[in-house]
Design a protein around this motif. Structure first.
Motif, short mmCIF file in Angstrom:
data_model
loop_
_atom_site.label_atom_id
_atom_site.label_comp_id
_atom_site.label_asym_id
_atom_site.label_seq_id
_atom_site.Cartn_x
_atom_site.Cartn_y
_atom_site.Cartn_z
N MET A 46 1.26 -1.18 0.00
CA MET A 46 0.54 0.29 0.06
C MET A 46 0.52 0.98 0.18
O MET A 46 0.70 2.39 -0.21
CB MET A 46 -0.81 0.34 1.15
N THR A 47 1.64 1.46 0.35
CA THR A 47 2.52 2.35 0.44
C THR A 47 3.55 2.80 -0.58
O THR A 47 4.05 3.79 -0.85
CB THR A 47 3.79 2.66 2.40
N ASN A 48 3.32 1.46 -1.02
CA ASN A 48 4.86 1.90 -2.34
C ASN A 48 3.07 2.42 -3.75
O ASN A 48 3.84 3.22 -5.00
CB ASN A 48 4.72 0.20 -3.53
N LEU A 49 2.08 1.95 -3.47
CA LEU A 49 1.11 2.79 -4.49
C LEU A 49 0.89 4.23 -4.04
O LEU A 49 1.14 5.39 -5.16
CB LEU A 49 -0.35 1.92 -4.43
N LYS A 50 0.88 4.50 -2.64
CA LYS A 50 0.85 6.21 -2.28
C LYS A 50 2.36 7.19 -3.22
O LYS A 50 2.45 7.65 -2.97
CB LYS A 50 0.86 5.62 -0.68
N SER A 51 3.92 5.97 -2.78
CA SER A 51 5.21 6.26 -3.38
C SER A 51 4.85 6.71 -4.72
O SER A 51 4.85 7.63 -5.35
CB SER A 51 5.65 5.86 -2.45
N VAL A 52 4.34 5.63 -5.35
CA VAL A 52 3.91 5.55 -6.93
C VAL A 52 2.80 7.26 -7.29
O VAL A 52 3.02 8.28 -8.54
CB VAL A 52 3.65 4.66 -7.85
N LEU A 53 2.07 7.08 -6.41
CA LEU A 53 0.76 8.62 -7.12
C LEU A 53 1.66 9.54 -6.59
O LEU A 53 1.01 10.99 -7.31
CB LEU A 53 0.01 7.72 -6.27
N LYS A 54 1.86 10.39 -5.33
CA LYS A 54 2.81 11.35 -4.48
C LYS A 54 3.70 11.63 -5.87
O LYS A 54 3.71 12.83 -6.30
CB LYS A 54 3.44 11.18 -3.68
N LEU A 55 4.46 10.56 -6.71
CA LEU A 55 5.28 10.51 -7.33
C LEU A 55 5.07 11.76 -8.85
O LEU A 55 5.11 11.52 -9.21
CB LEU A 55 6.37 9.56 -7.64
N ASN A 56 3.65 10.68 -9.07
CA ASN A 56 2.82 10.87 -10.69
C ASN A 56 2.25 12.34 -10.20
O ASN A 56 2.48 12.97 -11.21
CB ASN A 56 2.02 9.70 -10.86
N ILE A 57 1.58 12.58 -9.53
CA ILE A 57 1.24 14.06 -9.27
C ILE A 57 2.61 15.06 -9.57
O ILE A 57 1.99 16.32 -10.28
CB ILE A 57 0.18 13.60 -7.07
N LEU A 58 3.29 14.40 -8.77
CA LEU A 58 4.95 15.57 -8.77
C LEU A 58 5.15 16.05 -10.40
O LEU A 58 5.22 16.91 -10.75
CB LEU A 58 5.72 15.08 -8.51
N LEU A 59 5.69 14.80 -11.00
CA LEU A 59 6.23 14.76 -12.05
C LEU A 59 4.53 15.71 -13.09
O LEU A 59 5.28 16.34 -14.23
CB LEU A 59 5.84 13.42 -12.71
N PHE A 60 4.03 15.36 -13.00
CA PHE A 60 2.23 16.20 -13.89
C PHE A 60 1.87 17.02 -13.48
O PHE A 60 1.82 17.96 -14.20
CB PHE A 60 1.05 14.86 -14.12
N SER A 61 2.73 17.38 -12.25
CA SER A 61 2.23 19.24 -11.99
C SER A 61 2.91 19.87 -12.47
O SER A 61 3.53 20.60 -13.21
CB SER A 61 2.07 19.17 -10.67
N LEU A 62 4.85 18.70 -13.19
CA LEU A 62 5.90 19.66 -13.00
C LEU A 62 5.50 20.39 -14.88
O LEU A 62 5.59 21.18 -15.09
CB LEU A 62 7.32 18.72 -13.35
N ILE A 63 4.48 18.62 -15.08
CA ILE A 63 4.82 19.33 -17.09
C ILE A 63 3.82 19.97 -17.24
O ILE A 63 4.18 21.02 -17.84
CB ILE A 63 4.28 17.19 -17.91
N LEU A 64 2.44 19.88 -16.35
CA LEU A 64 1.95 20.96 -16.29
C LEU A 64 2.40 22.57 -16.51
O LEU A 64 1.68 23.12 -16.77
CB LEU A 64 0.88 20.72 -15.39
N LEU A 65 3.15 23.11 -14.91
CA LEU A 65 3.72 24.40 -15.14
C LEU A 65 4.52 24.34 -15.96
O LEU A 65 4.67 25.86 -16.61
CB LEU A 65 4.84 24.31 -13.58
N VAL A 66 5.43 23.33 -16.78
CA VAL A 66 6.35 23.90 -18.15
C VAL A 66 5.21 24.54 -19.22
O VAL A 66 5.59 24.99 -19.49
CB VAL A 66 7.19 23.11 -18.61
N HIS A 67 4.19 23.61 -19.44
CA HIS A 67 3.42 23.42 -20.69
C HIS A 67 2.05 25.21 -20.28
O HIS A 67 2.21 25.40 -21.77
CB HIS A 67 2.29 22.54 -21.08
N LEU A 68 2.03 25.06 -19.64
CA LEU A 68 1.05 26.20 -19.11
C LEU A 68 2.41 27.54 -19.14
O LEU A 68 2.22 28.64 -19.64
CB LEU A 68 1.14 26.66 -17.75
N TYR A 69 3.58 27.28 -18.41
CA TYR A 69 4.56 28.63 -18.71
C TYR A 69 5.19 29.03 -19.86
O TYR A 69 4.95 30.59 -19.88
CB TYR A 69 6.11 28.29 -17.85
N ARG A 70 5.21 27.96 -21.15
CA ARG A 70 5.30 28.25 -22.51
C ARG A 70 3.78 28.94 -22.82
O ARG A 70 4.30 29.99 -23.82
CB ARG A 70 5.41 27.14 -23.08
N ALA A 71 2.58 28.56 -22.47
CA ALA A 71 1.44 29.14 -23.21
C ALA A 71 1.49 30.49 -22.64
O ALA A 71 0.91 31.23 -23.74
CB ALA A 71 0.10 28.62 -23.02
#
Length: 65
Positions: free
Chosen positions: A1-26
């Motif tokens: 269960m903690t592995n899944l939480k870690s993966v979800l937190k990492l996904n949130i972090l990475l997709f948030s960074l991707i979101l910020l880069v796309h918004l910055y460029r836009a």
């Protein structure tokens, strides 16, 4: 269960960074080229929406655990 939480937190972090880069460029419109083709601004907005959907899905899954 903690592995899944870690993966979800990492996904949130990475997709948030991707979101910020796309918004910055836009917003500030710095040029991006792929093999000589200049990427239009609206493509970044589409990918920003997609990344925000991924962030929301992962956040919801994290809160349900």
């Amino acid at each position: 269960m903690t592995n899944l939480k870690s993966v979800l937190k990492l996904n949130i972090l990475l997709f948030s960074l991707i979101l910020l880069v796309h918004l910055y460029r836009a917003i500030f419109y710095f040029p991006a080229q792929i093999y000589g083709w200049e990427v239009p601004r609206w493509i970044n907005l589409i990918f920003a929406v997609i990344a925000s959907i991924f962030v929301a899905i992962n956040y919801k899954a994290l809160k349900e655990l």
